[in-house]
Design an enzyme around this catalytic site. Structure first.
Site, PDB file in Angstrom:
ATOM      1  NE  ARG A 291       9.647  82.402  15.299  1.00 39.37           N
ATOM      2  CZ  ARG A 291      10.778  81.506  15.456  1.00 39.37           C
ATOM      3  NH1 ARG A 291      11.698  81.548  14.374  1.00 39.37           N
ATOM      4  NH2 ARG A 291      10.926  81.226  16.612  1.00 39.37           N
TER       5      ARG A 291
ATOM      6  CE  LYS B 240      10.677  86.628  18.179  1.00 40.17           C
ATOM      7  NZ  LYS B 240       9.817  85.955  18.990  1.00 40.17           N
TER       8      LYS B 240
ATOM      9  CG  HIS C  10      14.532  86.565  21.669  1.00 39.70           C
ATOM     10  ND1 HIS C  10      14.568  84.906  21.726  1.00 39.70           N
ATOM     11  CD2 HIS C  10      13.302  86.866  21.577  1.00 39.70           C
ATOM     12  CE1 HIS C  10      13.311  84.536  21.727  1.00 39.70           C
ATOM     13  NE2 HIS C  10      12.447  85.770  21.344  1.00 39.70           N
TER      14      HIS C  10
ATOM     15  CB  SER D 163       9.625  79.807  21.721  1.00 36.15           C
ATOM     16  OG  SER D 163       8.240  79.922  21.745  1.00 36.15           O
TER      17      SER D 163
ATOM     18  CE  LYS E  27      11.240  85.510  24.613  1.00 31.53           C
ATOM     19  NZ  LYS E  27      11.239  83.989  24.715  1.00 31.53           N
ATOM     20  CB  THR E  28       5.026  86.498  27.283  1.00 33.91           C
ATOM     21  OG1 THR E  28       5.847  86.677  25.922  1.00 33.91           O
ATOM     22  CG2 THR E  28       3.872  87.652  27.357  1.00 33.91           C
TER      23      THR E  28
ATOM     24  CG  ASP F  43       9.537  88.312  21.889  1.00 34.84           C
ATOM     25  OD1 ASP F  43      10.085  87.178  22.664  1.00 34.84           O
ATOM     26  OD2 ASP F  43       9.462  88.037  20.614  1.00 34.84           O
TER      27      ASP F  43
ATOM     28  NE  ARG G  68       2.885  82.134  20.233  1.00 31.95           N
ATOM     29  CZ  ARG G  68       3.975  82.464  20.567  1.00 31.95           C
ATOM     30  NH1 ARG G  68       4.201  83.667  21.095  1.00 31.95           N
ATOM     31  NH2 ARG G  68       5.169  81.637  20.516  1.00 31.95           N
TER      32      ARG G  68
END
Ligand SMILES: Nc1ncnc2c1ncn2[C@@H]1O[C@H](COP(=O)(O)OP(=O)(O)O)[C@@H](O)[C@H]1O
Ligand SMILES: C=C(OP(=O)(O)O)C(=O)O
Ligand SMILES: [Ca+2]
Ligand SMILES: [Mn+2]
Length: 653
Positions: free
Chosen positions: A171, A316, A335, A353, A357-358, A372, A437
């Site tokens: 990003r 996002k 988030h 990031s 989390k994932t 997410d 990803r």
């Protein structure tokens, strides 16, 4: 007829004598087609209409309605693609321009959408041209489009679609702009620390026109009509118009996929993304500081992407929208990852990031609600998305089997490197980027909870990947500490692949997602505090980063240990454990956890050089203090004693 060895059997007994005996092995009836085109058209069966038709009369009526519905949809897409200064909307045609000659098995005879009104200003050449729309294609169709027309698209050995996102592989938060009209000026967070960089309405329209003209100049565009948020009362309808099959498949996976019936009744979208990522923005345009731009206009309910093909911008970007829309309805946008135990206990996993989390929300013993983006309303939690976006660097089947197995047909694999011949992916290869990803539909995780909703959270886990190696692997937080760490939003990673970088880079990102929030962080923090209090959730700080020394000296905490720690939070084991308080940060740390070596629970034990530990600890505490200064003058919620407690919940030294 074939013999066991596969050869055609030659009949010798004359039992079945044919008139003109030609020696061939094809005894079946011939295909009923006169031409190759006819043969090909037999191959593709029209998708079953979702409304059943039972009589001839109603079949006729339904057919008419379907045609009308298709016409309506084309009109709606044409309106979305309209130039604001010229024609009322381009001619849009259903279907793939490459299949013009074929008798389409899918659509009614291609017909041009009629302009609803005469051109308002002047006819331009673009009004003479038609744009083909490929709307809501299936993954298989999108694979074909990608492989045929997009360089860098390949099928991997497990069936995933490998794609390249182009020059941008992450990003670009500094290229994000938000239109600052009167309402936005009043409502949003602006100024120091805010992710919202202003843009005026006129400049937005210039970018919008640039994107729309680019899209209309193409032979074809992809359109996705999908939903955000599994909470049916707060579902948002989004339309994504893009130039690449890769983008369309990515959003197909990441947003909630409507059923055929929901698609029929989709109507007008609540929000539209124009993704013209291959086309740069014009740097003579006011506010444009690079050739990439991600611009959002809340009043127009639109987002325009120019100059970046990184698909995460769309995902996002929509998250930013939800951070605006949901709090207006007293719903907290988060988030965070989210999962649920078989007994119904829900946990949230906040973190920047790369903090886990994932990875940690994908847990074979629990139901995955999402990895997410979530909402917390009076009804409980709901996932905003319909898919997951996992990092693939160093992915292994052993450590993360569920994510590994999700990388199959339908999954978009971005920027990975694979064997030229076998198409086997090498997940350790960072040649294109470290940020490789996989985007897959959430149901590719076997224990996904569909619909992706759950009751109120019991545990709120704040993840930090501390490359300084001084934060304990787990601490139990009181409410004020939870708020302090939520507002701070700390993580420290080692800066990418660049050589010579020894020093961890501390990052503070309010609410663990400053790049996506729209309102002042204290608004979200107050809502979180209120909800945690109301529903009795416990806060935890988990360091998924370094142990035994900072980056370069120590090592990253082993994932199996972190999983054991998380298990102990879920099971309630850690609620009744015995605790001691750390120096400086004043964190409560357990003295023992099943399956985790006790000595690692207090980081000082793992550092050989105790003086270096103390020095590093104080250094990090200083960074926390500096960062929090800007929040010291804000009140959090109605309860001023909470504000004082939060200020006191940081490190003291
Ligand atoms: N102890 C640990 N806890 C969590 N993740 C770890 C740990 N050690 C290594 N990792 C790796 O760190 C990365 C975490 O990334 P991810 O889960 O995608 O983060 P996020 O979803 O928060 O961006 C994964 O590649 C994971 O394999
Ligand atoms: C997609 C992203 O999320 P995360 O790294 O948190 O998974 C991102 O930040 O671009
Ligand atoms: Ca994220
Ligand atoms: Mn993630």
């Amino acid at each position: 007829m074939a013999t066991p060895n596969g050869l055609a059997q030659i009949e010798t007994n004359g039992r079945k004598k044919h008139e003109n005996v030609v020696c061939h092995d094809d005894s079946a009836a011939p295909v009923r087609a006169q031409t190759i085109d006819e043969l090909h058209s037999l191959q593709r069966k029209r998708s079953a209409p979702s409304t059943p038709k039972d009589s001839a009369a109603s079949a006729f009526a339904a057919a008419l309605t379907e045609e009308q519905r298709e016409e309506q949809q084309l009109q709606s897409i044409s309106a979305s693609l309209a130039s604001l200064t010229r024609e009322t909307g381009p001619k849009v045609v259903r279907g793939d321009p490459a299949r013009k000659g074929e008798a389409s098995a899918k659509s009614t005879p291609a017909h041009h959408h009629q302009h609803p009104a005469a051109p308002t200003i002047a006819v331009s050449d673009s009004s003479l041209k038609s744009t083909h729309v490929l709307s809501n294609l299936s993954p298989a169709e999108l694979y074909e489009q990608a492989i045929k027309y997009e360089k860098g698209s390949f099928i991997t050995s497990t069936g995933a679609l490998a794609t390249l996102s182009g020059a941008k592989t992450g990003r670009a938060p500094r290229d994000k702009r938000v239109v600052k009209d009167e309402a936005a000026a009043r409502e949003l967070w602006w100024g120091k620390g805010s992710p919202n960089i202003e843009m005026d309405e006129h400049t937005f329209l210039i970018n919008r026109e640039r994107a729309v003209d680019y899209l209309n100049s193409l032979d074809k565009v992809f359109v996705n009509d999908q939903f955000l948020n599994w909470d049916p009362e707060n579902r948002i309808k989004v339309r994504i118009i893009s130039a690449r099959a890769y983008h369309s498949l990515f959003m197909h996976n990441m947003c909630i996929r409507p059923t055929d019936e929901e698609l029929e009744n989709f109507g007008t979208p609540d929000f539209t993304i124009y993704n013209a990522g291959q086309f740069p923005c014009n740097r003579y345009t006011h506010y444009m500081t690079s050739s990439s731009s991600v611009a959002i206009n809340l009043a127009r309910r639109e987002m325009v992407i120019l100059g970046t093909q990184y698909a995460g911008e769309m995902k996002k970007g929509l998250f930013g929208l939800m951070h605006y829309l949901m709090p207006k309805r007293q719903i907290l946008s988060l988030h965070s990852g989210c999962n649920m135990g078989k007994g119904g206990d829900v946990a949230l996993f906040f973190g920047l990031s790369g903090t886990g989390k994932t990875t940690l929300s994908t847990d074979h013993n629990r139901l995955l609600i999402g990895d997410d983006e979530h909402c917390w309303s009076d009804n409980g939690v709901s996932n905003i998305e319909g898919g997951c976006y996992a990092k693939c660097i160093d992915l292994s089947r052993e450590k993360e089997p569920d994510i590994w197995n999700a990388i199959k047909f339908g999954t978009v694999l971005e920027n990975v490197v694979f064997d030229e011949r076998t198409r086997e992916v090498d997940y350790t290869d960072k040649s294109v980027t470290e940020n490789t990803r996989a985007a897959y539909p959430i149901e590719y995780i076997p224990n996904a909870k569909i619909p992706c909703v759950g009751p109120h959270p019991k545990n709120v886990i704040l993840l930090a990947c501390d490359a300084f190696g001084v934060l304990p692997p787990v601490s139990k937080l009181n409410l004020a500490q939870t708020m302090y760490h939520f507002i701070s939003g700390y993580t420290a990673l080692v800066a990418g692949t660049e050589e010579g970088i020894k020093e961890p880079q501390a990052t503070f990102s309010a609410c663990f997602g400053a790049a996506f929030i729209m309102l002042h962080p204290t608004k979200y923090a107050a809502m979180l505090a209120e909800k945690m209090q109301k529903y009795g959730a416990t806060g935890w700080l988990v360091n998924t980063g370094w142990s035994g020394g900072r980056y370069g000296v120590g090592k990253r905490i082993k994932l199996p240990y972190t999983r054991k720690i998380i298990d102990a939070i879920h099971s309630g084991e850690l609620l009744t454990a015995s605790y001691k308080k750390t120096e400086v940060f004043g964190l409560e740390i357990p003295t023992q956890i099943d399956g985790v070596p006790s000595e690692i629970l207090d980081p000082i034990n793992t550092w050989e050089d105790k003086a270096a530990y103390k020095e590093t600890l104080l250094k990090l505490a200083g960074l926390f203090k500096n960062n929090f200064e800007v929040f010291a003058s804000y009140k959090i919620g109605d309860d001023s004693s909470l504000t004082d407690e939060i200020l006191a919940a940081g490190p003291s030294f």
